[in-house]
Motif scaffolding. Sequence first.
Motif, PDB file in Angstrom:
ATOM      1  N   TRP A  16      13.041  16.381 -15.026  1.00  0.00           N
ATOM      2  CA  TRP A  16      12.231  15.983 -16.187  1.00  0.00           C
ATOM      3  C   TRP A  16      12.374  14.490 -16.434  1.00  0.00           C
ATOM      4  CZ3 TRP A  16      13.055  13.812 -21.012  1.00  0.00           C
ATOM      5  CH2 TRP A  16      12.013  13.948 -21.947  1.00  0.00           C
ATOM      6  N   TRP A  17      13.604  14.002 -16.402  1.00  0.00           N
ATOM      7  CA  TRP A  17      13.833  12.568 -16.612  1.00  0.00           C
ATOM      8  C   TRP A  17      13.280  11.741 -15.450  1.00  0.00           C
ATOM      9  CZ3 TRP A  17      14.743   9.966 -20.800  1.00  0.00           C
ATOM     10  CH2 TRP A  17      15.375  10.584 -21.881  1.00  0.00           C
ATOM     11  N   LEU A  18      13.446  12.235 -14.225  1.00  0.00           N
ATOM     12  CA  LEU A  18      12.898  11.505 -13.082  1.00  0.00           C
ATOM     13  C   LEU A  18      11.378  11.386 -13.183  1.00  0.00           C
ATOM     14  CD1 LEU A  18      14.950  12.819 -10.012  1.00  0.00           C
ATOM     15  CD2 LEU A  18      14.971  10.520 -10.984  1.00  0.00           C
ATOM     16  N   HIS A  19      10.740  12.482 -13.604  1.00  0.00           N
ATOM     17  CA  HIS A  19       9.279  12.447 -13.763  1.00  0.00           C
ATOM     18  C   HIS A  19       8.881  11.417 -14.814  1.00  0.00           C
ATOM     19  CE1 HIS A  19       5.138  13.786 -13.860  1.00  0.00           C
ATOM     20  NE2 HIS A  19       5.228  13.906 -15.171  1.00  0.00           N
ATOM     21  N   LEU A  20       9.580  11.420 -15.933  1.00  0.00           N
ATOM     22  CA  LEU A  20       9.267  10.472 -17.004  1.00  0.00           C
ATOM     23  C   LEU A  20       9.454   9.032 -16.533  1.00  0.00           C
ATOM     24  CD1 LEU A  20       8.572   9.976 -20.008  1.00  0.00           C
ATOM     25  CD2 LEU A  20      11.039  10.040 -20.463  1.00  0.00           C
ATOM     26  N   LEU A  21      10.557   8.756 -15.835  1.00  0.00           N
ATOM     27  CA  LEU A  21      10.840   7.389 -15.390  1.00  0.00           C
ATOM     28  C   LEU A  21       9.849   6.922 -14.320  1.00  0.00           C
ATOM     29  CD1 LEU A  21      14.754   7.503 -15.274  1.00  0.00           C
ATOM     30  CD2 LEU A  21      13.301   6.393 -16.986  1.00  0.00           C
ATOM     31  N   VAL A  22       9.498   7.817 -13.400  1.00  0.00           N
ATOM     32  CA  VAL A  22       8.506   7.449 -12.385  1.00  0.00           C
ATOM     33  C   VAL A  22       7.152   7.197 -13.037  1.00  0.00           C
ATOM     34  CG1 VAL A  22       7.231   8.239 -10.362  1.00  0.00           C
ATOM     35  CG2 VAL A  22       9.685   8.659 -10.515  1.00  0.00           C
ATOM     36  N   LEU A  23       6.790   8.038 -14.004  1.00  0.00           N
ATOM     37  CA  LEU A  23       5.515   7.884 -14.705  1.00  0.00           C
ATOM     38  C   LEU A  23       5.453   6.548 -15.439  1.00  0.00           C
ATOM     39  CD1 LEU A  23       2.823   9.198 -15.593  1.00  0.00           C
ATOM     40  CD2 LEU A  23       4.058  10.154 -17.550  1.00  0.00           C
ATOM     41  N   LEU A  24       6.511   6.212 -16.151  1.00  0.00           N
ATOM     42  CA  LEU A  24       6.533   4.948 -16.892  1.00  0.00           C
ATOM     43  C   LEU A  24       6.649   3.751 -15.947  1.00  0.00           C
ATOM     44  CD1 LEU A  24       8.808   5.961 -19.908  1.00  0.00           C
ATOM     45  CD2 LEU A  24       6.317   5.786 -19.837  1.00  0.00           C
ATOM     46  N   GLY A  25       7.389   3.942 -14.857  1.00  0.00           N
ATOM     47  CA  GLY A  25       7.464   2.866 -13.861  1.00  0.00           C
ATOM     48  C   GLY A  25       6.104   2.575 -13.253  1.00  0.00           C
ATOM     49  N   PHE A  26       5.364   3.639 -12.993  1.00  0.00           N
ATOM     50  CA  PHE A  26       4.003   3.488 -12.460  1.00  0.00           C
ATOM     51  C   PHE A  26       3.112   2.776 -13.473  1.00  0.00           C
ATOM     52  CE2 PHE A  26       0.107   5.815 -10.597  1.00  0.00           C
ATOM     53  CZ  PHE A  26      -0.093   4.787  -9.677  1.00  0.00           C
TER      54      PHE A  26
ATOM     55  N   PRO B 168       0.810  -1.226   0.000  1.00  0.00           N
ATOM     56  CA  PRO B 168       0.000   0.000   0.000  1.00  0.00           C
ATOM     57  C   PRO B 168       0.839   1.270   0.000  1.00  0.00           C
ATOM     58  CG  PRO B 168      -0.831  -1.582   1.617  1.00  0.00           C
ATOM     59  CD  PRO B 168       0.494  -2.089   1.158  1.00  0.00           C
ATOM     60  N   SER B 169       1.998   1.231   0.675  1.00  0.00           N
ATOM     61  CA  SER B 169       2.822   2.439   0.743  1.00  0.00           C
ATOM     62  C   SER B 169       3.553   2.703  -0.571  1.00  0.00           C
ATOM     63  CB  SER B 169       3.834   2.334   1.884  1.00  0.00           C
ATOM     64  OG  SER B 169       4.734   1.268   1.667  1.00  0.00           O
ATOM     65  N   LEU B 170       3.789   1.641  -1.352  1.00  0.00           N
ATOM     66  CA  LEU B 170       4.530   1.818  -2.603  1.00  0.00           C
ATOM     67  C   LEU B 170       3.805   2.758  -3.559  1.00  0.00           C
ATOM     68  CD1 LEU B 170       6.946   1.076  -4.346  1.00  0.00           C
ATOM     69  CD2 LEU B 170       5.678  -0.934  -5.155  1.00  0.00           C
ATOM     70  N   VAL B 171       2.507   2.593  -3.666  1.00  0.00           N
ATOM     71  CA  VAL B 171       1.774   3.442  -4.600  1.00  0.00           C
ATOM     72  C   VAL B 171       1.753   4.888  -4.111  1.00  0.00           C
ATOM     73  CG1 VAL B 171      -0.546   3.182  -3.597  1.00  0.00           C
ATOM     74  CG2 VAL B 171      -0.286   3.544  -6.048  1.00  0.00           C
TER      75      VAL B 171
ATOM     76  N   LYS C   2      -2.945  -4.125  -7.216  1.00  0.00           N
ATOM     77  CA  LYS C   2      -4.382  -3.905  -7.079  1.00  0.00           C
ATOM     78  C   LYS C   2      -4.847  -2.694  -7.885  1.00  0.00           C
ATOM     79  CE  LYS C   2      -4.233  -0.895  -2.994  1.00  0.00           C
ATOM     80  NZ  LYS C   2      -4.729  -0.692  -1.616  1.00  0.00           N
ATOM     81  N   HIS C   3      -3.904  -1.859  -8.303  1.00  0.00           N
ATOM     82  CA  HIS C   3      -4.261  -0.660  -9.066  1.00  0.00           C
ATOM     83  C   HIS C   3      -4.577  -0.973 -10.520  1.00  0.00           C
ATOM     84  CE1 HIS C   3      -3.366   1.841  -5.639  1.00  0.00           C
ATOM     85  NE2 HIS C   3      -2.329   1.071  -5.445  1.00  0.00           N
ATOM     86  N   PHE C   4      -4.561  -2.265 -10.858  1.00  0.00           N
ATOM     87  CA  PHE C   4      -5.086  -2.704 -12.149  1.00  0.00           C
ATOM     88  C   PHE C   4      -6.555  -2.291 -12.271  1.00  0.00           C
ATOM     89  CE2 PHE C   4      -5.475  -6.641 -15.118  1.00  0.00           C
ATOM     90  CZ  PHE C   4      -5.313  -5.826 -16.226  1.00  0.00           C
ATOM     91  N   HIS C   5      -7.179  -2.011 -11.109  1.00  0.00           N
ATOM     92  CA  HIS C   5      -8.593  -1.607 -11.131  1.00  0.00           C
ATOM     93  C   HIS C   5      -8.801  -0.304 -11.902  1.00  0.00           C
ATOM     94  CE1 HIS C   5      -7.458   1.185  -7.858  1.00  0.00           C
ATOM     95  NE2 HIS C   5      -8.535   1.873  -8.222  1.00  0.00           N
ATOM     96  N   LEU C   6      -7.738   0.481 -12.078  1.00  0.00           N
ATOM     97  CA  LEU C   6      -7.874   1.699 -12.869  1.00  0.00           C
ATOM     98  C   LEU C   6      -8.349   1.381 -14.282  1.00  0.00           C
ATOM     99  CD1 LEU C   6      -4.590   3.520 -11.770  1.00  0.00           C
ATOM    100  CD2 LEU C   6      -6.920   4.068 -11.060  1.00  0.00           C
ATOM    101  N   LEU C   7      -7.991   0.196 -14.778  1.00  0.00           N
ATOM    102  CA  LEU C   7      -8.407  -0.233 -16.109  1.00  0.00           C
ATOM    103  C   LEU C   7      -9.611  -1.169 -16.051  1.00  0.00           C
ATOM    104  CD1 LEU C   7      -4.877  -1.027 -17.606  1.00  0.00           C
ATOM    105  CD2 LEU C   7      -6.163   1.093 -17.788  1.00  0.00           C
ATOM    106  N   THR C   8      -9.613  -2.074 -15.074  1.00  0.00           N
ATOM    107  CA  THR C   8     -10.633  -3.124 -15.053  1.00  0.00           C
ATOM    108  C   THR C   8     -11.943  -2.700 -14.399  1.00  0.00           C
ATOM    109  OG1 THR C   8      -9.600  -3.969 -13.029  1.00  0.00           O
ATOM    110  CG2 THR C   8      -8.957  -5.004 -15.110  1.00  0.00           C
ATOM    111  N   ALA C   9     -11.888  -1.770 -13.447  1.00  0.00           N
ATOM    112  CA  ALA C   9     -13.123  -1.376 -12.748  1.00  0.00           C
ATOM    113  C   ALA C   9     -14.158  -0.765 -13.693  1.00  0.00           C
ATOM    114  CB  ALA C   9     -12.799  -0.422 -11.598  1.00  0.00           C
TER     115      ALA C   9
END
Length: 754
Positions: A229-239, A163-166, A247-254
């Motif tokens: 800028w690069w950190l933002h891009l990498l965090v965004l793509l990592g997310f 839970p803390s990772l997200v 469990k955040h797959f629900h963003l697509l499946t819900a």
Amino acid sequence: MAVIWGAVEASGVWLAAYPRSVEWIRWALFGAVVVCAVWLFASVVSRRIGYMRLGVPVPFERHKPARGKSFAREVLGHRRLLNDVRSGLMHLVYFYGFIMLQFGAVDLIWKGLAGGEALPIPYYHAFSWSQEVTVTLVLAAVAYSTYRRYIERLPRLGRGWKPSLVMWFIGSLMLTVLLTLSFERLAAGASEVVPDVYAPVSEPLSRLFLLAGAAEAGPLAHAGFELFWWLHLLVLLGFLVYVPQSKHFHLLTAPLNLWFRRNEPHGRLTPLNLEDEEAESFGAGQIEHFSQKQLLDLYACVECGRCTNVCPAASTGKLLSPMHMIVKLRDHLTEKGAALTSKSPWLPASLWAGRDYGVKHAHVMGAVIPTGAAGSEGDDMFRTDIMPTMKAQAAAWAKREGAKAEELELIGDVMTEDELWACTTCRSCEEQCPVGNEHVDKIIDMRRHLVLMEGRLPADGQRALQNIERQSNPWGLPRGERVAWIEACEQRTGIRVQTMEERKAKGALPDILLWAGSMGAYDSRSRRALFDLVRLLTKAGVDFATLGNEERSSGDTARRIGNELLFQELCRDNIATLERYEVRHIVTACPHTFNTFKNEYPDFGLGSEVVVEHHSELLARLVREGLLMPRCALEERVTVHDSCYLGRYNGAYEAPRFLLRAIPGVELEEMERSGSAGMCCGAGGGLMWMEEHAGTRVNYARTAQALEVKPSIISSACPYCLTMMEDGLKALDDGGRVAARDIAELLAESVFGD
């Protein structure tokens, strides 16, 4: 710190000296990381779709609800999430914040690729202001999420690194946005991107960096922009890669789950084709026996715990937790799917090299009993508390050395029989679920497998089924005595209720068939409510008759316990009887019978022209039409216990309350948990005929909730609920000051003055 600033400044000098080299390197690296992330994301999603395809194919068209308002209320309006206002508002900030910030992310990425040139967005200054405000609100939501989970420690919310990772992901995304914008302002120098007034956060931050030694338009500013800028891009793509693996797959499946939700009455069970000679099994004995839509449910779960928080079993110390059921089935599907398809559920695989990712060592449910449950000691022994169940589930569901997912038993290794037989089928879990998950049908499917394929069920449940099969009532009382209530009614009220057979012999079939039900026909307490209903119908001039000995069990108990074969036999026999007498209108005082006739008998041939009505609805209509006049005042403080099968299954909450408000002198006082949020009495799902052996009795907990509002009467509109409330009052109401009454009894007392 000086060393770090120096290194960053040196890199900024190099960036400024070789702008063209930097440009093509940036584009190449950008393309590489984006393609890699998108490929990983698509692969993970594709593999999970493959796992869901292991389930039984289902025509998704029949699951499509009416489009528009319903879907919009759930997805865009967060209707169910807002049942908890604070949590709902927090999720609204996340939801709309991320939608708005996607436009900002595109703008920010383009700036980095195009040398600081912004996208031609109309009203760009206002757009920039809205982005910074939204980022701030999302950061506040992250802080509040952390508070709710780790400081307030809501029982329904899990804790740990997942839970803390997200929260770290989202927090990092927001911080890198602000830092990138701040260094952008420094790098721009006098030619600022937007005026200060439209940069409520990045402007103060850039001033702090100036105080720390960074110079406007200097190499440090350029390097800072490049870094974040690069950190933002990498965090965004990592997310992006992380989302479908969590469990955040629900963003697509819900949204998909809500879109393909069944367009059928709530809780309607899917019939089994028992005549299918090619069927190797009935019910769900393996994860792939569930339908593909049921498996989609598993990946839509957000693990918010709302279902468990309202579950009467979890609240009273039983092992069943609806949230953990979904999580366990999802974990098992993922692990078994990986084993059967030979495709790892986790990517990139190099991160998991040398680790077990659920194929060699699968999750198994260990033996555990919730301890410290409500009902154990003290003055609060009947309070509801989900923590013992939450802790027991968390401790028991773990990987077992050498366990292979494809060899595990769904019932036994994943779901225990204790969990399955603790469910009252009240649908409270489904009422609260914000992503449209259906829990009850999965439990019934597993019960079906246990009963039909393995003959395993609690002894008292088996006894009830045998009695229903032999005598058409759960007690095993002689079938010939089902008609005895008619004579008892005549002795008590002076009214002789005619049978359909008698009316047919006279050539004058009645307008309404009164279905007494097993409780009304055999149970002495329920008979009293039935007799008052007869008096009221007679007073209103309603033309009705009953079946007498031709009436059989509706089959609700058999079906909810899992004996679909017995249910279908009873169903077809009852439909044949109804057709023989050309019945077009049925009235019953039992919500279970009402729900079964109205919503499930049509699957087996009951005509759509047959009107099925609950006695509370009929009585309310008769009062509105002036055919019944409540005249005598009842000076009573009344609270309403809502029947699950009348309320959550059929949306009928108002009729009992309308009748109470129509009675002079009645003071209606609602419980904290009432209406759609009401708690089950503990009798549904066949549990009326089974003993509870763990935790607090559900009906005791519910009776305690009713007594909190200090009523003189607990009113219900269900013979099961009436029995459970009276049983609870015997244990909790020492002075005998509170009574349990059916709504028909209260109305009759006011109408007749007795």
